[in-house]
Write a protein that holds these residues in place. Structure first.
Motif, PDB file in Angstrom:
ATOM      1  N   LEU A 243      -8.868  -2.645  -0.727  1.00 41.60           N
ATOM      2  CA  LEU A 243      -8.428  -2.853  -0.374  1.00 41.60           C
ATOM      3  C   LEU A 243      -7.234  -3.878  -0.713  1.00 41.60           C
ATOM      4  CD1 LEU A 243      -7.878  -2.078   2.376  1.00 41.60           C
ATOM      5  CD2 LEU A 243      -9.054  -3.607   3.639  1.00 41.60           C
TER       6      LEU A 243
ATOM      7  N   PHE B 278     -11.560 -14.344   0.448  1.00 42.39           N
ATOM      8  CA  PHE B 278     -12.283 -14.943   1.917  1.00 42.39           C
ATOM      9  C   PHE B 278     -13.290 -14.047   1.614  1.00 42.39           C
ATOM     10  CE2 PHE B 278      -7.755 -14.955   2.629  1.00 42.39           C
ATOM     11  CZ  PHE B 278      -7.424 -15.832   2.931  1.00 42.39           C
TER      12      PHE B 278
ATOM     13  N   VAL C  78      -9.587  -8.682  10.171  1.00 43.13           N
ATOM     14  CA  VAL C  78      -9.870  -8.901   8.520  1.00 43.13           C
ATOM     15  C   VAL C  78      -8.854  -8.211   7.533  1.00 43.13           C
ATOM     16  CG1 VAL C  78     -11.694  -7.989   6.734  1.00 43.13           C
ATOM     17  CG2 VAL C  78     -11.951  -9.098   8.746  1.00 43.13           C
TER      18      VAL C  78
ATOM     19  N   ASN D  56     -18.034  -9.003   7.606  1.00 49.23           N
ATOM     20  CA  ASN D  56     -16.556  -7.987   8.041  1.00 49.23           C
ATOM     21  C   ASN D  56     -15.741  -7.564   7.225  1.00 49.23           C
ATOM     22  OD1 ASN D  56     -16.472  -9.969  10.533  1.00 49.23           O
ATOM     23  ND2 ASN D  56     -15.068 -11.039   9.687  1.00 49.23           N
TER      24      ASN D  56
ATOM     25  N   ARG E  51     -13.289   7.838  12.293  1.00 46.98           N
ATOM     26  CA  ARG E  51     -14.351   7.009  13.461  1.00 46.98           C
ATOM     27  C   ARG E  51     -14.777   8.104  14.253  1.00 46.98           C
ATOM     28  NH1 ARG E  51     -14.260   1.339  12.718  1.00 46.98           N
ATOM     29  NH2 ARG E  51     -11.609   1.968  11.553  1.00 46.98           N
TER      30      ARG E  51
ATOM     31  N   ARG F 175     -14.872  -7.966  -3.206  1.00 50.03           N
ATOM     32  CA  ARG F 175     -13.440  -8.560  -2.488  1.00 50.03           C
ATOM     33  C   ARG F 175     -12.697  -9.519  -2.358  1.00 50.03           C
ATOM     34  NH1 ARG F 175     -13.628  -7.158   4.150  1.00 50.03           N
ATOM     35  NH2 ARG F 175     -13.974  -8.655   3.650  1.00 50.03           N
TER      36      ARG F 175
ATOM     37  N   TYR G 268     -21.426   3.012   2.250  1.00 49.49           N
ATOM     38  CA  TYR G 268     -20.935   2.060   3.838  1.00 49.49           C
ATOM     39  C   TYR G 268     -21.958   1.054   4.011  1.00 49.49           C
ATOM     40  CZ  TYR G 268     -17.837   6.308   3.055  1.00 49.49           C
ATOM     41  OH  TYR G 268     -16.490   7.397   3.325  1.00 49.49           O
TER      42      TYR G 268
ATOM     43  N   ILE H 228      -4.918 -13.795  14.444  1.00 47.96           N
ATOM     44  CA  ILE H 228      -6.075 -13.515  12.985  1.00 47.96           C
ATOM     45  C   ILE H 228      -7.314 -14.245  13.639  1.00 47.96           C
ATOM     46  CG2 ILE H 228      -6.720 -14.129  10.955  1.00 47.96           C
ATOM     47  CD1 ILE H 228      -3.767 -13.815   9.599  1.00 47.96           C
ATOM     48  N   THR H 229      -7.528 -15.490  14.213  1.00 45.54           N
ATOM     49  CA  THR H 229      -8.386 -16.382  14.359  1.00 45.54           C
ATOM     50  C   THR H 229      -8.791 -15.820  15.992  1.00 45.54           C
ATOM     51  OG1 THR H 229      -7.007 -18.015  16.100  1.00 45.54           O
ATOM     52  CG2 THR H 229      -7.404 -18.511  13.189  1.00 45.54           C
TER      53      THR H 229
ATOM     54  N   LEU I  41     -10.707 -24.888   8.488  1.00 44.69           N
ATOM     55  CA  LEU I  41     -10.653 -23.649   7.173  1.00 44.69           C
ATOM     56  C   LEU I  41      -9.896 -22.712   7.858  1.00 44.69           C
ATOM     57  CD1 LEU I  41     -13.073 -22.293   4.943  1.00 44.69           C
ATOM     58  CD2 LEU I  41     -11.858 -20.608   6.698  1.00 44.69           C
ATOM     59  N   ASN I  42      -9.223 -22.647   9.120  1.00 46.36           N
ATOM     60  CA  ASN I  42      -8.043 -21.436   9.772  1.00 46.36           C
ATOM     61  C   ASN I  42      -6.856 -22.403   9.555  1.00 46.36           C
ATOM     62  OD1 ASN I  42     -10.124 -19.339  11.036  1.00 46.36           O
ATOM     63  ND2 ASN I  42     -10.042 -20.595  12.438  1.00 46.36           N
TER      64      ASN I  42
ATOM     65  N   ASN J 173     -19.904 -13.130   8.945  1.00 47.35           N
ATOM     66  CA  ASN J 173     -20.538 -11.501   9.362  1.00 47.35           C
ATOM     67  C   ASN J 173     -19.941 -10.262   8.662  1.00 47.35           C
ATOM     68  OD1 ASN J 173     -21.746 -12.627  11.210  1.00 47.35           O
ATOM     69  ND2 ASN J 173     -20.245 -12.793  12.532  1.00 47.35           N
TER      70      ASN J 173
ATOM     71  N   VAL K 110     -14.847  -3.504   6.277  1.00 49.19           N
ATOM     72  CA  VAL K 110     -13.927  -2.105   7.014  1.00 49.19           C
ATOM     73  C   VAL K 110     -15.462  -1.209   7.153  1.00 49.19           C
ATOM     74  CG1 VAL K 110     -12.379  -0.631   7.108  1.00 49.19           C
ATOM     75  CG2 VAL K 110     -11.362  -2.643   6.265  1.00 49.19           C
ATOM     76  N   SER K 111     -15.754  -1.015   7.960  1.00 51.26           N
ATOM     77  CA  SER K 111     -16.461   0.059   8.403  1.00 51.26           C
ATOM     78  C   SER K 111     -16.205   1.356   8.315  1.00 51.26           C
ATOM     79  CB  SER K 111     -17.538  -0.082   9.230  1.00 51.26           C
ATOM     80  OG  SER K 111     -16.083   0.259  10.551  1.00 51.26           O
ATOM     81  N   ILE K 112     -15.010   1.883   8.214  1.00 53.99           N
ATOM     82  CA  ILE K 112     -14.786   3.534   7.369  1.00 53.99           C
ATOM     83  C   ILE K 112     -14.630   3.876   5.883  1.00 53.99           C
ATOM     84  CG2 ILE K 112     -13.862   3.925   9.675  1.00 53.99           C
ATOM     85  CD1 ILE K 112     -10.820   3.303   8.562  1.00 53.99           C
TER      86      ILE K 112
ATOM     87  N   MET L  50       0.471  -1.406   0.036  1.00 50.98           N
ATOM     88  CA  MET L  50       0.016   0.079  -0.199  1.00 50.98           C
ATOM     89  C   MET L  50       0.793   1.441  -0.108  1.00 50.98           C
ATOM     90  SD  MET L  50      -2.989   0.944   2.787  1.00 50.98           S
ATOM     91  CE  MET L  50      -4.012  -0.285   1.864  1.00 50.98           C
TER      92      MET L  50
ATOM     93  N   ASP M  92     -17.442 -18.619   4.721  1.00 46.90           N
ATOM     94  CA  ASP M  92     -17.097 -19.624   6.290  1.00 46.90           C
ATOM     95  C   ASP M  92     -18.931 -19.427   6.193  1.00 46.90           C
ATOM     96  OD1 ASP M  92     -17.697 -20.906   8.562  1.00 46.90           O
ATOM     97  OD2 ASP M  92     -15.763 -19.386   9.707  1.00 46.90           O
TER      98      ASP M  92
ATOM     99  N   ARG N 280     -12.149 -16.638  16.082  1.00 48.65           N
ATOM    100  CA  ARG N 280     -13.068 -17.218  14.997  1.00 48.65           C
ATOM    101  C   ARG N 280     -12.762 -19.088  15.203  1.00 48.65           C
ATOM    102  NH1 ARG N 280     -14.302 -17.945   9.530  1.00 48.65           N
ATOM    103  NH2 ARG N 280     -12.688 -19.747   9.481  1.00 48.65           N
TER     104      ARG N 280
ATOM    105  N   SER O 233     -14.612 -24.882  11.450  1.00 48.96           N
ATOM    106  CA  SER O 233     -13.881 -23.573  11.005  1.00 48.96           C
ATOM    107  C   SER O 233     -12.472 -24.205  11.416  1.00 48.96           C
ATOM    108  CB  SER O 233     -14.273 -23.392  12.351  1.00 48.96           C
ATOM    109  OG  SER O 233     -15.547 -22.743  11.837  1.00 48.96           O
TER     110      SER O 233
ATOM    111  N   ARG P 229      -9.212   8.696   7.662  1.00 45.34           N
ATOM    112  CA  ARG P 229     -10.382   7.603   8.290  1.00 45.34           C
ATOM    113  C   ARG P 229     -10.298   7.005   9.678  1.00 45.34           C
ATOM    114  NH1 ARG P 229     -12.498   5.700   3.468  1.00 45.34           N
ATOM    115  NH2 ARG P 229     -12.694   7.149   1.616  1.00 45.34           N
TER     116      ARG P 229
ATOM    117  N   LYS Q  57     -11.368  -6.652  15.688  1.00 48.06           N
ATOM    118  CA  LYS Q  57     -11.782  -7.446  14.650  1.00 48.06           C
ATOM    119  C   LYS Q  57     -11.202  -7.067  12.864  1.00 48.06           C
ATOM    120  CE  LYS Q  57     -15.970 -10.558  13.045  1.00 48.06           C
ATOM    121  NZ  LYS Q  57     -17.188 -10.261  13.807  1.00 48.06           N
ATOM    122  N   GLU Q  58     -11.764  -5.256  12.982  1.00 45.67           N
ATOM    123  CA  GLU Q  58     -11.188  -5.168  11.408  1.00 45.67           C
ATOM    124  C   GLU Q  58      -9.601  -5.493  11.404  1.00 45.67           C
ATOM    125  OE1 GLU Q  58     -13.584  -0.878  11.345  1.00 45.67           O
ATOM    126  OE2 GLU Q  58     -11.419  -0.499  11.064  1.00 45.67           O
TER     127      GLU Q  58
ATOM    128  N   PHE R 105     -16.888 -14.347   4.689  1.00 48.87           N
ATOM    129  CA  PHE R 105     -17.020 -14.249   6.519  1.00 48.87           C
ATOM    130  C   PHE R 105     -18.740 -14.301   6.101  1.00 48.87           C
ATOM    131  CE2 PHE R 105     -13.177 -12.544   6.068  1.00 48.87           C
ATOM    132  CZ  PHE R 105     -12.215 -13.195   6.376  1.00 48.87           C
TER     133      PHE R 105
ATOM    134  N   ILE S  70      -7.227 -10.802   4.656  1.00 48.93           N
ATOM    135  CA  ILE S  70      -7.394 -10.408   3.403  1.00 48.93           C
ATOM    136  C   ILE S  70      -5.468 -10.574   2.627  1.00 48.93           C
ATOM    137  CG2 ILE S  70      -9.188  -9.632   3.481  1.00 48.93           C
ATOM    138  CD1 ILE S  70      -8.807  -7.669   3.032  1.00 48.93           C
TER     139      ILE S  70
ATOM    140  N   PHE T  15      -4.954 -19.032   8.187  1.00 51.00           N
ATOM    141  CA  PHE T  15      -5.440 -18.003  10.063  1.00 51.00           C
ATOM    142  C   PHE T  15      -4.081 -18.295  10.867  1.00 51.00           C
ATOM    143  CE2 PHE T  15      -9.610 -16.998   7.677  1.00 51.00           C
ATOM    144  CZ  PHE T  15      -8.850 -15.993   6.494  1.00 51.00           C
TER     145      PHE T  15
END
Lengths: 391, 224
Positions: B108, B89, A296, B95, A16, B156, B140, A384-385, B50-51, B93, B97-99, A1, B168, A390, B47, A12, A292-293, B91, A300, B56
């Motif tokens: 990303l 991946f 993620v 997952n 928040r 993504r 968003y 990560i898990t 998968l991890n 939920n 990124v909220s921002i 990046m 998953d 997870r 799970s 950002r 959590k973010e 998920f 990835i 992961f």
């Protein structure tokens, strides 16, 4: 990046929680501003010293050996016997001394706004412009050589204002001694603006210190010889008199300012540490909230070092924004300080120099880095898990 | 051709004084271009498997290799780059990124891979169109429905054109209709792509029925 994307992501992240981020930056602003205002006093003194040192006049000043070395102008009570003038007169040719000028110095009033300095020179053989080449009259005249024993005065612009003196007015120094103002000086820079100049003999009588001087000023034919001549004089009059060059005076003052700087920096360091802890707290809370973010992002394909950089950059951004804001608020603070003391002394006591601004940004950068290290380490080491919930 | 191979992997978690064995000497291979559904009751080790397959987590013993490369012993930094280049991946939920908005979420992984901005934009726009969100790119996550968020997550995952896609319980939080749509979307990229492998975990046998291969796990072992 790339860096732009990283910065965008960090910004950002900070936005928040805008209120929390703003308050944290405000903490840094206050801390840096207090440091800037505190240290700007030293910078102002230092610059004023540079501007004024030429106006102090003499190339060498003679005082009694063992007198207070922190006082630039000598002991508060005149203690140098005037007969020493003759000893220096005899060395004129040998050491290249152009003029030997005894002087008296005393201060009146205080920082309530009515303070001024009284300086006396033997006008029978000395002109004020010999000592202060840039000095100019705005009204009236200089003290004449024939007025060595008269009660006359030439008044600096600021002193005239604070002592409420105009041309022809009288300056009362004792119940019986009143000095008539015969000349007013143009507004200049520095302490001569706040000075009233009187004949040496007259002031000696008024202060009842006949035969004594605060110091003896020496003007040399070649000012660049000052150090060598001062060394020579210190050898000749060892244990009796001491000779100081302008450089010595600057050194003494600079040392005093440096001590003041260290003291003021120490005080502002407390505010800086508190500000740094606020940044660390904000960043750490941000890391916990985004566990959590981060999981993620790591899942990835982000490297741990990327997460580390992201968190440190967030911390640095807050500290740098706080640093820039702190310099601005500090600058406003110095304006306020200078405004408040403008009527007391005609020197801009607080000044922000590039050196000070650089220091403020440097301190903010270090603060941001240090505050971000622990949260960044925590974020980059997330499993990560676990971060994703997870397992 | 086997693209992903787990060989004799075990995963043991410490639990106070004792330990819990989540996977017990399990070996399995996944064929390139095929859809494999991993099914089993809760706590069976789906799970965890998968991890380990996705890198992961690391197995307590055994190894996982992708295209013949052992990823088990890779340093964390190399493994992250490997995931970015080869795996996608999705998920339960979402997952996201909220921002970041939908398009930025899709971009990303591309920005992590240092893909130039113009190319990122064109890839993300194209994929978002494919998942039916061409007009929701600036929204968003909190402005999108669950189904839409999962579509963004799929976009993504596909952005870097991975050879293996892990999902998953991709429809676990969605209603039947939306879930069906998501499932069609997930299986759709497989058509015409001989190399992309989809490994999905599910409880739903209807979902599993769409797979080429169903793997059942119980107590950390493959069921016969």
């Amino acid at each position: 990046m790339n860096f732009a994307d990283l910065s965008n992501l960090a910004l950002r992240g900070l936005m928040r929680r805008p209120v929390r981020t703003f308050l944290t930056i405000l903490g840094i602003v206050v801390a840096v501003a207090s440091m800037v205002v505190f240290l700007s006093l030293g910078e102002g003194f230092r610059r004023a010293l540079g501007d004024q040192i030429g106006n102090i006049g003499p190339d060498i000043q003679i005082q009694l050996a063992g007198s207070d070395s922190s006082s630039v102008f000598g002991s508060p009570i005149p203690d140098v016997p005037v007969e020493n003038v003759a000893r220096f007169e005899t060395l004129k040719t040998e050491l290249g001394i152009r003029q030997v000028i005894p002087y008296l110095l005393t201060a009146r009033g205080n920082f309530s706004g009515s303070g001024y300095v009284i300086l006396a020179y033997p006008f029978e053989n000395t002109k004020l412009t010999d000592v202060y080449p840039n000095m100019k009259l705005s009204a009236g005249r200089w003290v004449l050589p024939t007025e060595a024993n008269e009660k006359v005065a030439v008044v600096g612009a600021q002193a005239a204002k604070t002592a409420k003196l105009g041309l022809g007015d009288e300056l009362r120094l004792s119940r019986t001694d009143r000095y008539k103002v015969v000349g007013l000086l143009e507004k200049g820079e520095g302490f001569t603006d706040s000075a009233i100049f009187l004949p040496f003999q007259s002031l000696s009588k008024t202060l009842a210190v006949q035969g004594k001087a605060t110091g003896i000023a020496l003007k040399l034919n070649d000012a660049s010889d000052a150090r060598a001549v001062a060394n020579d004089l210190n050898k000749r009059f060892e244990g009796e008199l001491k000779a100081q060059t302008q450089g010595d005076v600057v050194q003494v003052l600079d040392r005093a300012i440096a001590i003041g700087d260290a003291f003021r920096f120490g005080i502002s360091l407390i505010a800086l540490i508190v500000g740094g802890l606020a940044v660390a707290n904000t960043v750490m809370m941000g890391v916990y909230e985004r566990t959590k973010e981060f999981g993620v992002i790591r899942a990835i394909g982000a490297k741990p070092s990327f997460v580390f950089q992201l968190v440190v950059w967030e911390s640095l951004l807050m500290a740098l924004l706080g640093g820039v804001g702190g310099i601005f608020v500090g600058w406003l603070g110095t304006l306020a300080v200078n405004f408040a003391v403008r009527d007391l002394i005609s020197v801009e006591i607080a000044q922000i120099t590039f050196r000070l601004a650089g220091l403020a940004i440097g301190v903010a950068t270090v603060l941001g880095l240090l505050s971000g290290l622990l949260p960044a380490r925590t974020a980059s080491r997330l499993v990560i898990t676990q971060a994703l919930g997870r397992n | 051709m086997i693209i992903l191979q787990a060989t004799d992997i075990s995963k043991v978690y410490p639990s106070g004084e004792s330990s819990v064995t989540a996977l017990n000497h399990l070996s399995i291979g996944f064929e390139a271009g095929k859809i494999t559904a991993i099914v089993g009751p809760s706590g069976s080790g789906k799970s965890t498997l998968l991890n380990l397959l996705a890198g992961f987590d690391r197995p307590s013993s055994g190894s996982v290799s992708h295209q013949g490369i052992d990823i088990t012993g890779m340093p964390e930094t190399n493994l992250a780059s490997y995931r970015l280049a080869h795996f996608g991946f999705i998920f339960q939920n979402y997952n996201l990124v909220s921002i970041l908005n939908a398009q930025e979420n899709v971009e990303l992984p591309l920005s992590l891979a240092s893909v130039p901005k113009a190319k990122r934009n064109s890839i993300s726009s194209e994929i978002l169109k494919r998942v039916g969100l061409g007009k929701r790119t600036t929204h968003y996550p909190n402005q999108l429905s669950g189904g839409e968020q999962q579509r963004v997550a799929i976009a993504r995952a596909l952005a870097t054109n991975p050879s293996v896609l892990f999902a998953d319980e991709p429809t676990g939080n969605l209603d039947t209709t939306t879930g069906t749509g998501i499932l069609e979307l997930l299986t759709e990229p497989m058509e015409g792509s001989q190399n992309r492998t989809l490994i999905l975990i599910t409880h739903d046998m209807e979902v599993a029925a769409r797979a080429n291969q169903i793997v059942r796990i119980r107590d950390g072992k493959l069921e016969a």
